[in-house]
Design a protein around this motif. Structure first.
Motif, mmCIF file in Angstrom:
data_model
loop_
_atom_site.group_PDB
_atom_site.id
_atom_site.type_symbol
_atom_site.label_atom_id
_atom_site.label_comp_id
_atom_site.label_asym_id
_atom_site.label_seq_id
_atom_site.Cartn_x
_atom_site.Cartn_y
_atom_site.Cartn_z
ATOM 1 N N ASP A 1 -34.668 51.194 -25.221
ATOM 2 C CA ASP A 1 -35.606 51.363 -24.105
ATOM 3 C C ASP A 1 -36.350 50.063 -23.830
ATOM 4 N N LEU B 1 -38.029 57.373 -28.829
ATOM 5 C CA LEU B 1 -38.206 56.047 -28.250
ATOM 6 C C LEU B 1 -37.492 55.047 -29.143
ATOM 7 N N ASP B 2 -36.561 54.263 -28.562
ATOM 8 C CA ASP B 2 -35.748 53.349 -29.365
ATOM 9 C C ASP B 2 -35.795 51.937 -28.807
ATOM 10 N N ALA C 1 -34.541 61.257 -23.279
ATOM 11 C CA ALA C 1 -34.324 61.030 -24.708
ATOM 12 C C ALA C 1 -35.332 61.803 -25.543
ATOM 13 N N ARG D 1 -27.365 59.390 -26.248
ATOM 14 C CA ARG D 1 -28.651 59.687 -26.843
ATOM 15 C C ARG D 1 -28.890 61.182 -26.828
ATOM 16 N N SER E 1 -41.565 51.243 -21.393
ATOM 17 C CA SER E 1 -40.470 51.647 -22.277
ATOM 18 C C SER E 1 -40.553 53.132 -22.603
ATOM 19 N N ALA F 1 -37.752 55.988 -21.609
ATOM 20 C CA ALA F 1 -37.178 56.977 -22.525
ATOM 21 C C ALA F 1 -37.322 58.389 -21.970
#
Length: 223
Positions: A158, A154-155, A151, A215, A142, A146
């Motif tokens: 991801d 980190l969200d 990006a 993003r 993840s 990202a």
């Protein structure tokens, strides 16, 4: 080259490198209906050439060593230890620390969707069904996702994307597609015949599909 010659060569190379401990993991996969294969494994375990030998496997390996009368001598040479899994509490704590550490190592911030979610580490744990190795793999992938997206944070998106691509066959329920997440796996186990959908989520919470919104991208990434 004969098998004894191959064994002698391997032993000599290991000793030349100063290796004293040999750890064999997933040994149950070596077992088969082929007598030569099992004979080789049995011989290797009984005569390890002066090394400290550690074998790791499932109950199938345990039965092969300790419940097969033909392997009485083998059982007498190996001590039996059970590996206990990490507790849920300890694992969730390690997941939380890993998310922060991996993001920091990648020079990326944690997004609000992660920071403001008190159950985010539980999402990871339940999605990977408590497998620590899969949890770490999901987190790392993840973070990479990202970074590849350029990006700045980190969200949850991801994790959702990576889970759909890599883990959906392992667990069809993507825990990152919902607005709230509690101790789902434990609740299902306690709920008996209760509908899991009624147990996994807080009352009144609505299912949602993570939207692919624009993003903030790092200026370092050129598209």
């Amino acid at each position: 080259m004969t098998r004894p010659q191959a064994n002698d060569l391997a032993t000599a190379r290991l000793k030349l490198k100063g290796i004293k401990v040999i750890i064999l993991d997933e040994v149950h996969h070596i077992l088969s209906n082929s007598e030569p294969v099992n004979l080789f494994l049995k011989t290797f375990l009984q005569d390890s050439g002066g090394f400290c030998l550690i074998t790791i496997g499932t109950g199938e390996l345990h039965d092969f060593i300790y419940n097969d009368p033909k392997n009485d001598e083998l059982a007498g040479r190996l001590l039996d230890f059970r590996l206990e899994p990490f507790s849920r509490t300890d694992t969730v704590d390690m997941i939380s620390k890993a998310i922060r550490q991996f993001a920091s190592d990648a020079d990326i911030k944690l997004g609000k969707s992660i920071i403001n979610d008190p159950y985010f580490s539980d999402r990871v744990y339940d999605g990977c069904k408590g497998s620590y190795g899969r949890c770490m793999r999901l987190i790392v992938m993840s973070v990479i996702h990202a970074k590849e997206e350029g990006a700045t944070s980190l969200d949850i998106e991801d994790f959702r994307s990576v889970f759909d691509i890599t883990f959906k066959s392992f667990n069809p329920l993507n825990p990152f597609e919902f607005s709230g997440w509690e101790d789902g796996m434990g609740a299902v186990e306690r709920g008996g015949e209760t509908n899991p959908a009624d147990l996994l989520f807080d009352d009144g919470q609505q299912e949602f599909s993570a939207k692919k919104k624009s993003r903030k991208r790092s200026a370092k990434v050129v598209r």
